[in-house]
Design a protein around this motif. Structure first.
Motif, short mmCIF file in Angstrom:
data_model
loop_
_atom_site.label_atom_id
_atom_site.label_comp_id
_atom_site.label_asym_id
_atom_site.label_seq_id
_atom_site.Cartn_x
_atom_site.Cartn_y
_atom_site.Cartn_z
N ASP A 200 6.51 -16.33 -14.57
CA ASP A 200 5.52 -16.81 -15.72
C ASP A 200 6.17 -16.28 -16.96
N ILE A 201 7.06 -17.36 -17.59
CA ILE A 201 7.72 -16.89 -18.94
C ILE A 201 6.74 -17.55 -19.95
N ARG A 202 6.26 -16.69 -20.70
CA ARG A 202 5.04 -17.01 -21.69
C ARG A 202 5.71 -17.77 -23.16
N ASP A 203 6.77 -16.94 -23.64
CA ASP A 203 7.20 -17.02 -24.99
C ASP A 203 8.79 -16.76 -24.95
N ILE A 204 9.19 -16.91 -26.25
CA ILE A 204 10.77 -16.81 -26.45
C ILE A 204 11.17 -15.10 -26.09
N ILE A 205 10.35 -14.29 -26.49
CA ILE A 205 10.63 -13.04 -25.95
C ILE A 205 10.74 -12.88 -24.46
N ASP A 206 9.96 -13.59 -23.65
CA ASP A 206 10.42 -13.46 -22.37
C ASP A 206 11.54 -14.31 -21.82
N VAL A 207 11.65 -15.34 -22.65
CA VAL A 207 12.89 -15.99 -22.35
C VAL A 207 14.31 -15.14 -22.51
N HIS A 208 14.23 -14.42 -23.82
CA HIS A 208 15.28 -13.23 -23.73
C HIS A 208 15.30 -12.14 -22.63
N LEU A 209 14.13 -11.67 -22.17
CA LEU A 209 14.11 -10.73 -21.03
C LEU A 209 14.62 -11.27 -19.96
N GLN A 210 14.07 -12.48 -19.38
CA GLN A 210 14.53 -13.40 -18.24
C GLN A 210 16.20 -13.40 -18.54
N GLU A 211 16.79 -13.97 -19.49
CA GLU A 211 18.22 -14.07 -19.65
C GLU A 211 18.77 -12.72 -19.31
N ASN A 212 18.26 -11.60 -19.80
CA ASN A 212 18.76 -10.13 -19.62
C ASN A 212 18.86 -9.81 -18.23
N GLU A 213 17.74 -10.39 -17.46
CA GLU A 213 17.68 -10.02 -15.97
C GLU A 213 18.56 -10.97 -15.24
N GLU A 214 18.86 -11.81 -15.59
CA GLU A 214 19.63 -12.84 -14.77
C GLU A 214 21.11 -13.10 -15.29
N GLY A 215 21.34 -12.47 -16.44
CA GLY A 215 22.95 -12.91 -17.02
C GLY A 215 23.57 -11.71 -16.91
N GLY A 216 24.84 -11.73 -17.25
CA GLY A 216 25.97 -10.71 -17.47
C GLY A 216 25.62 -9.80 -18.81
N ALA A 217 26.37 -8.77 -18.89
CA ALA A 217 26.16 -7.96 -19.98
C ALA A 217 26.54 -8.66 -21.34
N GLU A 218 27.78 -9.65 -21.07
CA GLU A 218 28.06 -10.39 -22.27
C GLU A 218 27.35 -11.75 -22.54
N GLU A 219 26.50 -11.91 -21.54
CA GLU A 219 25.79 -13.16 -21.93
C GLU A 219 24.21 -13.13 -22.13
N ASN A 220 23.82 -12.09 -23.08
CA ASN A 220 22.58 -11.71 -23.23
C ASN A 220 22.54 -10.95 -24.65
N ILE A 221 21.26 -10.85 -25.03
CA ILE A 221 21.17 -10.23 -26.12
C ILE A 221 20.31 -8.87 -25.64
N PRO A 222 21.06 -7.64 -26.46
CA PRO A 222 20.21 -6.66 -25.84
C PRO A 222 18.74 -6.49 -26.33
N GLN A 223 18.20 -5.69 -25.40
CA GLN A 223 16.65 -5.61 -25.67
C GLN A 223 16.30 -5.03 -26.86
N SER A 224 17.19 -4.10 -27.38
CA SER A 224 16.98 -3.46 -28.66
C SER A 224 17.20 -4.27 -29.91
N LEU A 225 17.55 -5.48 -29.60
CA LEU A 225 17.87 -6.43 -30.83
C LEU A 225 17.12 -7.75 -30.59
N ILE A 226 16.15 -7.98 -29.57
CA ILE A 226 15.46 -9.16 -29.59
C ILE A 226 14.36 -9.39 -30.68
N TRP A 227 14.12 -8.15 -31.27
CA TRP A 227 13.29 -8.43 -32.18
C TRP A 227 13.68 -9.03 -33.52
N ARG A 228 15.00 -8.74 -33.71
CA ARG A 228 15.77 -9.26 -34.87
C ARG A 228 15.49 -10.86 -34.96
N GLY A 229 15.81 -11.52 -33.96
CA GLY A 229 15.76 -13.07 -34.17
C GLY A 229 14.46 -13.34 -33.99
#
Length: 429
Positions: A200-229
């Motif tokens: 249940d991907i609700r919004d852009i924040i969830d998109v980032h969290l999903q990418e972090n869960e599914e992608g590698g360390a070099e293919e995501n945005i750290p959770q601590s920086l999601i707020w910045r975008g």
């Protein structure tokens, strides 16, 4: 200056050399033909002090920026940019805005706060899955901060010239507001993490969290920086679009015949009962031309955030050294007699075909910039401008109160060009 020195010149900005482009040919050569050499964003020291550049959609460079932009653009499309689902959300928000205008009963009022509320709610629904009542105190504080932020942190500001002033009592209040904004957005990310459901991907924040869960360390945005975008989306998307709508309302009070022509076309094609839809735009050429002329006549982004030369390169016969900041003066292009007849006149017909049955976009119509860093929200902004303005003009005729002075159409310069404070009467049709 460009009349004397041409479309490319060097200037001194607070002790730093900058290249200023005021000519469309130079801008296209730099940002399109030599995109690899001018794809970086110049980072002013103030950017690092205020919110940092890591995780930024606007100021970060390199692989991280490309990944973030690609991910956000995909998310915007998934959540309805250019689609019927988002059209319905914007129309509903436009109805809330119209009800707010209606509650004024034709009395003079300042439209800025409610227009800003409505536009911000569209961004909120996409970014973090919520909308807010217009009188919500937390929401109101956040919007007030965005307004002050855009006014006080522009290039010509005192803190822009002397960035370390950010840490002095002179900017203590704004810094405290900035900290509050950060805390608010970081809190939203934490809330999303606690309730995250990959199904249940609700919004852009969830998109980032999903990418972090599914992608590698070099293919995501750290959770601590999601707020910045999310901050970039919220601040830039709210300020630019709300100011464009406010310019539209103000300009139509000064050009009543244009307002009447727009309303007549809306009446003929849509009527006054059903809400407008995006396909209607094809059948409303005068409305479309008027919206483009609003953006040309008073572009909210007079200067797009500066680029930086990523390598030593040549432009129009001049050597631009690596790291030099490069500014594009969009206002100059949009008001150049070379491209526009009577550029200081508000004439929607300039965007119409000879028979008046369709709009024609000019090469020099560049309110969203150009190249790889063209505004990521262009399609969303065009949707909002069309649906908000059409909904409002279905219902109201806008006038300046008789007791008020003639408004100043020069605008107020901050990070964006705003119309400043003015009052209107929204007269029910």
């Amino acid at each position: 200056m460009s009349d004397e020195f041409g479309g490319i010149m060097s200037i001194n900005l607070s002790g730093m050399k900058a290249v200023l482009l005021t000519d469309l040919t130079a801008i296209r050569e730099a940002f399109l033909d030599k995109a690899d050499s001018f794809a970086d964003r110049f980072n002013h020291p103030l950017n690092e002090y205020v919110n940092g550049v890591k995780g930024s959609l606007i100021f970060e460079n390199g692989k991280g920026w490309k990944l973030h932009r690609r991910m956000t653009l995909r998310a915007l499309r998934n959540f309805g940019m250019g689609k019927r689902s988002l059209e319905n959300k914007i129309n509903e928000e436009a109805r809330c805005l119209a009800r707010s205008f209606q509650d004024e009963n034709g009395r003079p009022f300042n439209p800025q706060p409610t227009v800003q509320n409505a536009v911000a709610n569209v961004i909120c629904s996409i970014s973090f899955g919520s909308r807010y009542d217009y009188d919500d105190p937390e929401f109101r504080r956040l919007l007030d901060y965005i307004k002050v932020f855009m006014e006080q942190l522009s290039g010509p500001s005192l803190v822009g010239a002397f960035p370390r002033l950010w840490f002095t009592p002179l900017y203590k209040s704004l810094k405290n507001q900035n900290d509050e904004c950060r805390t608010f957005l970081r809190g939203l990310v934490e809330q999303h993490k606690d309730s995250f459901d990959t199904n249940d991907i609700r919004d852009i924040i969830d998109v980032h969290l999903q990418e972090n869960e599914e992608g590698g360390a070099e293919e995501n945005i750290p959770q601590s920086l999601i707020w910045r975008g999310i901050f970039d989306l919220f601040a830039a998307g709210t300020d630019t679009t709300s100011n464009t709508i406010l310019w539209g309302i103000l300009l139509l009070t000064q050009y009543p015949q244009v307002q009447e022509n727009v309303q007549q076309e809306i009446d003929d094609v849509i009527g006054r009962e059903r809400p407008p839809t995006l396909p209607d735009r094809l059948h409303l050429p005068y409305v479309d031309a008027t919206l483009m002329e609003i953006q040309r006549f008073r572009p909210v982004a007079c200067f797009i955030p500066p680029r930086a030369a990523s390598v030593d390169t040549e432009l129009r016969g001049y050597t631009i050294t690596k790291g030099t900041q490069v500014w594009a003066n969009l206002y100059a292009v949009l008001h150049s007699p070379e491209h526009w007849k009577d550029p200081e006149e508000f004439i929607p017909e300039r965007f119409l075909s000879a028979d008046g049955k369709r709009t024609e976009t000019r090469e020099a119509f560049v309110p969203f910039g150009a190249g790889r860093r063209i505004c990521i929200g262009e399609q969303l902004a065009r949707m909002e401008l069309f649906l908000f303005m059409t909904n409002l003009l279905q219902r109201f005729t806008f006038k300046i109160p008789k007791e008020d002075p003639k408004p100043n159409l020069a605008g107020e310069h901050g990070i964006t060009l705003s119309p400043g404070r003015f009052r209107i009467c929204a007269v029910t049709r």
